[in-house]
Each structure stands twice: as structure tokens, then as C-alpha cells.
Design a protein around this motif. Structure first.
Motif: not given
Ligand code: TXA
Ligand code: MG
Length: 346
Positions: A261-264, A268-274, A285-291, A315-317
Motif C-alpha cells: 500500500i505504501k508503494g501504491l 497516486e499523489k494526484d487523487i484524494p486517497c484513504g 496519506c491524509e486519511t488513515v482509518l484505523y480498525m 476517491k480511492k481506498v
């Protein structure tokens, strides 16, 4: 176009609260009330009031062929909605009820067909949440209730989720705090003494095996329903839980999936990822949701995480996941559906 109605949100923390009697009365008189259970919030109607039951389908845009679960306060009430109840069902309910177990039984003819979408079987559950139990008792009738989300959205695990989906559509919402299990109940059928799991949930396969040794998991719990196939449970064929974002699940050992995931993310720097991941991993990544640390906490938090992805405009999770046969089966079932088949094994 459906009329907008005034929705009352009522906070109830104590089963001695007199507002529960008022909520019970709404249900008894044909109205809908959203209420907390230990799994997810339900959208309740008097199971014996056909018109009320039909309004549940309308309020959440539910396909008419997807039957509802009937909620009872006590095992003694089983024969008010079901008949020819096998001994195995009593043994399982005695062990796991009240709690997140739903059993498919033969329907009693007096129960309206709208509840079961015309099937001759009925899904029954005895919830353990004190407010759910008190509400059923106050209503004085069995409560037919699907999850209290708009059809296709993740089930609601806190009152804000219910408000987001149901405000203006139903008369009342009970705010009873967050749900503890976080995924819906385990749905099973019993065929010739064999338990078949139709939806994995809060009661795991090994829990069931403590009572009955023959437990199978239906193939559509892990495989998509193909065109032309009729699944054992209508809900299996619907695409649930998908947020607007594209979800991709990376399955395997946590260190390897985190590295992937770190590599990917770097690409994907141009779209909002989570990222949806277990505790203890850091991502750029700005949005990291911990489970949390395991699949039990993952189950508890997943629906909230999927809803947050939409709220935040992701846009991409990238979701990290490690399989197991217990809570992992329940997480897998929802997560893979949210990903619409985009699953990568590392
Ligand atoms: O935890 C839960 O089960 C929550 C809370 C509110 O109790 N309820 C819930 O209901 O998740 P719902 O309607 O979202 O999911 C019920 C599932 C659906 O997949 C439906 O197809 C299946 O149970 N079901 C209901 N009656 C059935 C029947 N007679 N035969 C087979 N499947 C049935
Ligand atoms: Mg549902």
C-alpha cells in the motif's frame, strides 16, 4: 416524490425512560422507529401491520423481494411468528440469545407476507441491546426491522449514520449511542440438523460449532452470485456497502500488505486517497482509518470507515486485511462487497 416528514430524534440511555413507551406506541400504531441494537441500528415496524411493513421498504428504498428480520423480546414468543421450529433452533437460541443470531424458520401463516417478501420462511432474532428489548416490550408486538440505512449504503452503527440516511423519511429515531458489534447478525438456516451460514456476523462459525457439530458456510458468503443463480438468502445478491470511492483490498500478512500500500500511495499523489488498516502502521496519506488490532475491532469500525470515505470525498481506498475464520469471515463478506471484487492477494 415522497413527502418529507418531521423526524423526532430522542436520546434514550436508560430503559426506565418514559420516552420508550411513546416510541413503542408509534410502532404499535403503524409508525416507524429507528432503534439501536447490539449489531447495527434497525428500522422497526409492527410485524403484524402489513401497511407499516410496506412503508419500511419505501422509507429505505429496499427492493420488494428482500425480506425483513422479525425481532422478538423472548424465546417464548417464537411461535407467534414461526412454526415447526426444530429442536436445533431452540438449542442455538438458548445458547446465543439474546444476541446477534438470526435463524430462518418456517413462517406462521398469520404473519403478513410483506415481512417475508412472499417466502414461506421467516428470519427471527432476539436482540440483546437493552433499548431494543425494552422497545419490543413497550410496543407489545414483534418488530420487523431491516438495518436502518438507505438501501445499498453501509449499515448504520451510530445515530449520526441513521440521521444522515433517514431524516425526513420516518417519524422517530432513538439515539442510543454506538453499536458494539458493528456488523449485522449472523444469519443461519437449519437443514436436516445441519447449520448453513448465510451471512457471517457476531456469532462465529466456531461459536455455532460449540452447540452443533455440523456447520457449513454457504458458498455465496465468499463468492459473488452470478446471473441466473438464486441464492439461499435474497440479500446475498445485492451489492451493499460500496462507498463512492473505489475500494481495493490487499489481503495477506500485515507487513507485506502495508508495504504494498505504501508503494501504491506514492504513485497516486494526484487523487484524494484513504487507507483502512490495522493499528500500528503509518502511511503517507491524509486519511488513515484505523480498525484496531484484530478482525473483531475491524468489524466494529468498518461501516463507519466506509461512510467516512464518502464524507471526506476520498476517491480511492486501499484496505489492508488478513483473513481468519472467525470475525474475519464477517469482515471479508462486507469488505469484498464494498470493493466490488477488487481484491489483491499479496
Ligand atoms: O443485525 C441485524 O441482523 C440487523 C439488526 C437491525 O437486527 N438487521 C439486518 O437486517 O441486518 P437486514 O434486513 O439489513 O438484513 C437481513 C438479511 C437480508 O440479507 C435478507 O435477505 C435476509 O436477512 N433474510 C431475511 N429473511 C429471510 C428469509 N426468510 N430467508 C432468507 N434470508 C432472509
Ligand atoms: Mg441491511
Amino acid at each position: 416524490m415522497k413527502d418529507i416528514i418531521q423526524t423526532k430524534v430522542v436520546k434514550i440511555t436508560d430503559i426506565g425512560d418514559t420516552k420508550l413507551a411513546e416510541m413503542g406506541e408509534i410502532i404499535r400504531n403503524g409508525g416507524l422507529v429507528s432503534f439501536p441494537t447490539e449489531t447495527v441500528y434497525g428500522l422497526g415496524a409492527n410485524a403484524f401491520d402489513e401497511k407499516a411493513v410496506l412503508s419500511v421498504f419505501e422509507a429505505k428504498n429496499r427492493p420488494a423481494d428482500n425480506p425483513l428480520i422479525v425481532h422478538l423480546a423472548d424465546i417464548c414468543d417464537l411461535d407467534s411468528v414461526a412454526e415447526e421450529i426444530p429442536d436445533e433452533a431452540y438449542r442455538l437460541f438458548e445458547r446465543f440469545s439474546p444476541g446477534p443470531l438470526t435463524i430462518i424458520l418456517k413462517k406462521k401463516p398469520t404473519l403478513p407476507d410483506a415481512v417475508t417478501a412472499g417466502l414461506d420462511t421467516v428470519a427471527v432474532r432476539i436482540p440483546s441491546h437493552p433499548i431494543a428489548r425494552a422497545l419490543i416490550e413497550e410496543a407489545g408486538v414483534p418488530i420487523a426491522a431491516p438495518s436502518s440505512n438507505l438501501s445499498g449504503r453501509p449499515s448504520p452503527t451510530n445515530v449520526q449514520h441513521v440521521i444522515d440516511d433517514m431524516m425526513g423519511r420516518i417519524p422517530a429515531i432513538i439515539d442510543g449511542g454506538a453499536c458494539s458489534v458493528g456488523v449485522e447478525s449472523t444469519v443461519i438456516e437449519i437443514i436436516s440438523g445441519i447449520v448453513n451460514v448465510l451471512r457471517p456476523g457476531g456469532i462465529t462459525k466456531s461459536d455455532l460449532e460449540e452447540v452443533l457439530k455440523n456447520v457449513t458456510v454457504d458458498k455465496h458468503v465468499t463468492e459473488m452470485v452470478s446471473d441466473g443463480e438464486t441464492p439461499r438468502s435474497p440479500g446475498m445478491k445485492y451489492k451493499h456497502y460500496a462507498p463512492n470511492a473505489e475500494v481495493v483490498v490487499y489481503v495477506g500478512d500485515t507487513k507485506n500488505t502495508a508495504l504494498e500500500i505504501k508503494g501504491l500511495l506514492a504513485l497516486e499523489k494526484d487523487i484524494p486517497c484513504g487507507v483502512i488498516c490495522y493499528d500500528g502502521f503509518a502511511f503517507d496519506c491524509e486519511t488513515v482509518l484505523y480498525m484496531g488490532e484484530n478482525n473483531k475491532t475491524y468489524a466494529e469500525r468498518l461501516f463507519d470507515a466506509l461512510r467516512q470515505c464518502d464524507t471526506l470525498g476520498i476517491k480511492k481506498v486501499f484496505a489492508q486485511f488478513t483473513e481468519d475464520e472467525d470475525y474475519g469471515l464477517a469482515v471479508r463478506n462486507r469488505l469484498f462487497k464494498a470493493a466490488g471484487g477488487r481484491v489483491v492477494r499479496i
